[in-house]
Scaffold this motif. Structure first.
Motif: not given
Lengths: 318, 248, 299
Positions: A285, C109-110, C116, A277-282, C112-113, C119-120
């Motif tokens: 992207g 895209g960058l 997250d 869930a935390e990596a969804w946007n990643m 979005l990456i 967040r991580i």
């Protein structure tokens, strides 16, 4: 072309049968179709070389229009809600478009963003009309006077959405093949020549802009009725970015592309929520970058290539 | 008595103090093929831009037939019957050649058709006929962006002619074309324009082309008409020899 | 009268200072690279996270509190060094000469990456570190109470504005940058290493965004979504000032911050809308911003 038609037909049948086999997919696919409509609207403008970073506002306007009618005006009929929400979004598209379609390139993107942020902020602040940050709840509509349970209505909504994909998809297909539709990509490739043919780029674009707002509004109304709740976040700029992303991911050459991109994203999302869930946007992207770098025609292009069809000359490019 | 098609009266325009048009008076009769010659920077292309509404004059008037078109936008003037081919061909590079021509035909017939296909038998037949007239029949399905320069020039003229203009403006039709191709290109253009009864005004710097093809020559210098007449008359004018031919 | 206006003005200017750092970075990158970097706001929030984390570590490790000040600047420099060159060389440089749609999408895209990634790395809890602000305390002049940290912000923004201007007009690298902005093709023909200029400008842009984020941490907590919120605010400011205009960004920051502060005091429900209403009002009259100009069509 026939091959594309067959592929689209197969995809529609799969879409229609999927919830019968996996009932939990119905909600995901309804939202996918809703966002697919909005992405199709964005794709129309991309053909003319215009990137809108604000189209989520029309999605939100469609959604709020549906919610407002049901909650504040006591209009409960499904058909009336759908049609009115579409007309209202188209109206806003026309009014904002009068001013916005004068601009090109990054200025078009930024001005759309500005308008959408005003809409977003107003939706969060005007408690009396929009319910503020709590949003509005949407009751289950009636269908020709019949009252349905939420489950029954969701089923109807899903199949009506599929019918709308076919009907509106066909109309947009006709539009894109028409002189007026061809004028769109002509704006992109040579606006000077178009003006010298006696065609107003401004009114061709305004038409496309209004249609694209209407499409986003259809999507917003479907989403509002399906989720049963609308929020200001629908209009946030990152949502607009996601719509452009969806269109490009799927491919802007045909009608199917944006829907394909949307279904693909929603399915991956449903899966990803479980374990990443935390990596969804990643994930999204990275997928976007991969598509832009390696698949200029989007997933739809990949689909066609795998089925042995080669790229057609002269299709719209980014 | 011949009929006046285009009439420019006292046109004036300046770019940062430089007068690109300084009281220009010019008429073109129906059926004529008129060349404009003059040194670089003398305002030849500016005159085409004034006639098509791309720039607006500070003062003066332009009439097409008995309509005044002075301050109209390019698209309004295009609809009234002036078409233009450019020095650098302006084509829809994402469409193929015949689609370019069909889009011009559709523009003439009315672009506001949202549900009928652009590619329809009627348009295709008309476009094909015109392309063949300009020796482009074999390139109908070629992407406009990939045509060689000489053919792109012809395609640009074809698109302009598809509007069925009363007056066609050509900006240096042979520039960028190899010396060997010039005369065949002009022959093709002349054949097509004669066949369609198009009146044309063309800007040209190649005296040989002007002598061979123009009915009448207008000599431009420093934003104004310095001399005009048949090619033979103009070439005898000492002022022309000194100011234009010597430089060109 | 003055008693009530001066605190308002200081509030507005301190707000303007924070917005200015991030907006001027955006506008600088746009003027040199001609790319609107949608991920620019993420560098602001990354700068904020790093600065807050380093500050917490300094306090936690029992080191002297004054170290948190240099830590703010060093954090921003670290973020710029970490992300600037590599992002420009890999992703951004790939989009040169491509359409705006591609450029916007690649940077989206960058974005979005990076969202997250934050967040991580930093979690979803709000991070708060206000040692620099509490250390500076308050001062009272003529019966009016000021937060010294706000005055520091205003001063630093002024210094950055002047330094940027001097850098562009006086230093060799700055002049080369200005040449690339004025005419990319001619610069290249003259032998200017444009690729290097792009990298320098982009890294400087990241640094400015990160400094904005770092300097903001003592006044507010850092939480997910900060990058996205900052992004649109920076867009608004850059658009009002005119894309590519350094002084324009400064003036626009003051306008936007003033509108925001006035809204907070007089019409609290409009505080979030104020910047965008100002943006729309300005763009309706001057579509390319107060000091900008749109590219003209040519035949």
């Amino acid at each position: 072309m026939n091959r594309t038609l067959t592929l689209s037909g197969v995809a529609l049948i799969i879409l229609a049968l999927a919830p019968q086999i996996f009932p939990f997919l119905q909600f995901t696919l309804t939202i996918a179709i809703a966002k697919g409509f909005a992405a199709l609207g964005v794709a129309l403008l991309l053909r003319a070389g215009l990137i809108s970073l604000g189209h989520a506002m029309y999605y939100a306007i469609g959604a709020y229009a549906a919610a407002f009618m049901a909650q504040k005006l006591g209009i409960t009929d499904f058909a009336v809600i759908m049609i009115a929400a579409t007309v209202i979004s188209a109206f806003f598209g026309l009014v904002f478009g009068l001013f916005l379609v004068r601009y090109r390139a990054i200025f078009f993107a930024m001005l759309n963003l500005a308008v959408s942020m005003v809409i977003y902020s107003l939706a969060s602040k005007l408690y009396g009309i929009t319910g503020g940050t709590d949003g509005l709840r949407v009751a289950v509509p009636t269908i020709f006077g019949m009252e349905l349970s939420k489950d029954a209505f969701d089923g109807v909504l899903y199949y009506v959405s599929i019918v709308l994909v076919v009907a509106l998809g066909y109309l947009i297909h006709r539009y894109l093949k028409s002189p007026l539709g061809n004028a769109l990509s002509a704006v992109h490739s040579n606006e000077v020549r178009l003006e010298y043919l006696g065609v107003s780029a401004w009114s061709s674009l305004l038409t496309a802009y209004t249609i694209s707002a209407a499409l986003a509004g259809v999507g917003g109304a479907i989403a509002a009725l399906s989720i049963g709740h609308v929020l200001p976040e629908y209009a946030f700029w990152t949502e607009s970015g996601h719509l452009v992303l969806t269109a490009v991911l799927g491919g802007i050459a045909g009608i199917a592309g944006p829907f394909l991109g949307s279904v693909f994203l929603e399915l991956i999302h449903t899966i990803a929520v479980g374990f990443a869930a935390e990596a969804w946007n990643m994930i999204v992207g990275v997928a976007l970058l991969v598509v832009i770098f390696f698949l200029p025609r989007g997933l739809f292009g990949l689909f066609e290539r795998l089925s042995g069809q080669k790229a057609t000359d002269g299709e719209p490019k980014l | 008595m011949s009929e006046v098609l285009l009439k420019a009266e006292n046109l004036e325009v300046a770019f940062g103090g430089v007068k690109a048009a300084d009281g220009v008076n010019l008429t073109i009769d129906k059926g004529e093929f008129v060349a404009i010659i003059g040194p670089n920077g003398s305002g030849k292309t500016t005159f085409l831009n004034l006639c098509t509404g791309y720039i607006r004059p500070v003062s003066g008037h332009v009439w097409l037939g008995d309509q005044e078109i002075t301050r109209m936008a390019p698209r309004q003037i295009a609809r009234r019957g002036i078409a233009r081919a450019f020095q650098i061909p302006q084509l829809f590079t994402d469409h193929n050649v015949i689609e370019n021509v069909m889009l011009a035909i559709a523009s003439r017939e009315g672009i506001w058709q949202a549900f009928t296909a652009l590619d329809r038998p009627k348009y295709r037949a008309e476009a094909m006929e015109l392309l063949e007239l300009l020796n482009l029949g074999d390139y109908a399905e070629t992407m406009a962006g990939t045509l060689p320069e000489g053919l792109r020039k012809l395609a640009d003229v074809t698109v302009a002619m598809a509007l069925r203009p009363q007056l066609l403006l050509l900006d240096e039709p042979t520039s960028g074309v190899s010396a060997l191709e010039r005369f065949p290109l002009m022959d093709t253009l002349m054949k097509a324009m004669k066949a369609r009864g198009v009146t044309a005004l063309f800007v040209e710097h190649d005296m040989e082309i002007v002598e061979n093809y123009a009915d009448r020559v207008v000599v431009w210098n420093a934003g104004t008409v310095m001399a005009e007449g048949t090619p033979a008359e103009v070439m005898k004018d000492p002022r022309v020899l000194e100011n234009v031919v010597g430089i060109v | 009268m003055l008693q009530s206006i001066i605190p308002l003005a200081v509030d507005a200017l301190a707000n303007a200072a924070l917005i200015f750092f991030v907006a001027v970075g955006l506008t600088l990158v746009f003027s040199v690279l001609r790319i609107l970097n949608v991920a620019h706001g993420s560098f602001y929030s990354i700068g904020a996270y790093v600065a807050a984390s380093v500050g917490l570590w300094i306090v936690g490790a029992g080191l002297p509190d004054w170290l948190t000040f240099p830590a703010l600047l060093l954090s921003a420099a670290f973020v710029a060094a970490l992300f600037g060159p590599i992002v420009e060389k890999t992703l951004v440089s790939w989009t040169y000469g491509k359409s705006e749609a591609v450029q916007v999408l690649v940077t989206f895209g960058l974005f979005l990456i990076l969202e997250d990634l934050q967040r991580i790395v930093f979690g979803i809890q709000s991070v708060y570190q206000d040692t620099p602000m509490t250390m500076l305390g308050i001062s009272e002049i003529g019966g009016i109470v000021y937060l010294n940290y706000q005055l520091l912000l205003i001063g630093l923004a002024g210094v950055v504005l002047v330094a940027l201007r001097l850098f562009i007009t006086r230093s060799r690298t700055g002049r080369l940058l200005a040449a690339v902005v004025a005419d990319r093709e001619v610069s290249e023909a003259l032998g200017i290493d444009t690729q290097r200029m792009f990298m320098i400008a982009f890294t400087l842009g990241v640094f400015l965004a990160a400094i904005g984020g770092a300097m903001a941490t003592p006044t507010t907590g850092v939480a997910p979504g900060l990058g996205a919120d900052t992004m649109v605010l920076a867009f608004a400011v850059a658009a009002i000032g005119g894309l590519g205009q350094v002084e324009g960004a400064a003036i626009a920051s003051i306008i936007v911050a003033t509108a925001k502060v006035l809204a907070i005091y007089f019409a609290p429900s409009l505080d979030a809308v104020a910047p965008y209403l100002v943006m729309l009002a300005v763009l309706l009259v001057k579509p390319y911003g107060l000091f900008g100009s749109g590219s003209t069509r040519k035949i």
